[in-house]
Design a protein around this motif. Sequence first.
Motif, mmCIF file in Angstrom:
data_model
loop_
_atom_site.group_PDB
_atom_site.id
_atom_site.type_symbol
_atom_site.label_atom_id
_atom_site.label_comp_id
_atom_site.label_asym_id
_atom_site.label_seq_id
_atom_site.Cartn_x
_atom_site.Cartn_y
_atom_site.Cartn_z
ATOM 1 N N PRO A 3 7.037 -1.897 -0.975
ATOM 2 C CA PRO A 3 6.489 -1.583 0.643
ATOM 3 C C PRO A 3 5.323 -0.690 0.660
ATOM 4 C CG PRO A 3 8.279 0.084 0.264
ATOM 5 C CD PRO A 3 8.083 -0.727 -1.222
ATOM 6 N N LYS A 6 2.038 -2.258 2.827
ATOM 7 C CA LYS A 6 2.695 -2.655 4.262
ATOM 8 C C LYS A 6 2.795 -1.386 4.826
ATOM 9 C CE LYS A 6 6.115 -4.550 6.863
ATOM 10 N NZ LYS A 6 7.392 -4.958 6.930
ATOM 11 N N GLU A 39 7.945 -10.992 2.128
ATOM 12 C CA GLU A 39 9.291 -10.278 2.119
ATOM 13 C C GLU A 39 10.464 -11.178 2.594
ATOM 14 O OE1 GLU A 39 8.913 -7.025 4.912
ATOM 15 O OE2 GLU A 39 7.740 -5.728 3.381
ATOM 16 N N ARG A 40 10.030 -12.065 3.508
ATOM 17 C CA ARG A 40 11.119 -12.957 4.335
ATOM 18 C C ARG A 40 11.381 -14.120 3.032
ATOM 19 N NH1 ARG A 40 7.893 -12.946 8.773
ATOM 20 N NH2 ARG A 40 6.548 -14.626 8.382
ATOM 21 N N GLU A 68 2.135 -9.555 4.058
ATOM 22 C CA GLU A 68 3.657 -8.802 3.387
ATOM 23 C C GLU A 68 5.025 -9.392 3.868
ATOM 24 O OE1 GLU A 68 3.307 -6.829 0.791
ATOM 25 O OE2 GLU A 68 1.041 -7.563 0.584
ATOM 26 N N GLU A 69 4.964 -9.286 5.197
ATOM 27 C CA GLU A 69 6.196 -9.702 6.042
ATOM 28 C C GLU A 69 6.833 -11.071 5.564
ATOM 29 O OE1 GLU A 69 5.305 -8.949 9.911
ATOM 30 O OE2 GLU A 69 5.818 -6.911 9.794
ATOM 31 N N SER A 103 13.628 -12.803 0.374
ATOM 32 C CA SER A 103 14.907 -12.483 0.754
ATOM 33 C C SER A 103 15.600 -13.859 0.944
ATOM 34 C CB SER A 103 14.948 -11.747 2.036
ATOM 35 O OG SER A 103 14.325 -12.428 3.244
ATOM 36 N N GLU A 154 4.195 -4.573 -6.325
ATOM 37 C CA GLU A 154 5.226 -4.920 -5.295
ATOM 38 C C GLU A 154 5.697 -3.892 -4.760
ATOM 39 O OE1 GLU A 154 6.448 -8.118 -4.835
ATOM 40 O OE2 GLU A 154 4.965 -8.700 -6.344
#
Length: 192
Positions: free
Chosen positions: A160, A163, A117-118, A113-114, A121, A158
């Motif tokens: 958060p 996570k 996210e990276r 998940e991280e 972004s 999608e």
Amino acid sequence: FIQPHIAAHISKNGAKEVDIERILKDAFSGLLAEAKGKRDSIIQAFMEAKEENTKSMDSDGSAPVFSTSFSQAWMHKLYEEMYNTPSDPDAPVYRASRGEYLKAKLHELIATEEAVERLASGGRANFSPWERRSSVDNTALAQKRRVDFRKSIRAPEEGPALKSFCVNWLKRLQESEKRTASAETLPNRNSI
């Protein structure tokens, strides 16, 4: 696992008489109690994480992140897939030994998940100047596996939610382990 019980029995009763039936009963009772304790702590950590996520608020605090407009059954499906009845052939067969497997899978989900996210972004997941073309294909494959997994447990596609839940569950598991470890280091009143 029986040897400590034999030693305790001999030290308690002396070397005169060894009651094999009693030693086996104590050993298996201890083993079952330990497995039940681990399972109970995993379930308690799951329920606490679920409650925390259910109560969590969005950034402005006006509405719950997990509205009642969609089912929260995905959390239970995640529990089933990660701990109770995992479909992964590498998962331990016996539930009593799935605690470490569960934590590893939660870490893996959080890392995935991280990474997403990276990428979302505008960053790159694990940039390397020696990166080959195949890593782009691996990223696409990993993204497809992530989407397929979310669909299989019916988690929100999608956002958060997944996570956040995994982080909370893992945190609760670690707190439970610390409590258990500190309880084991305290002297037993019966032995004093």
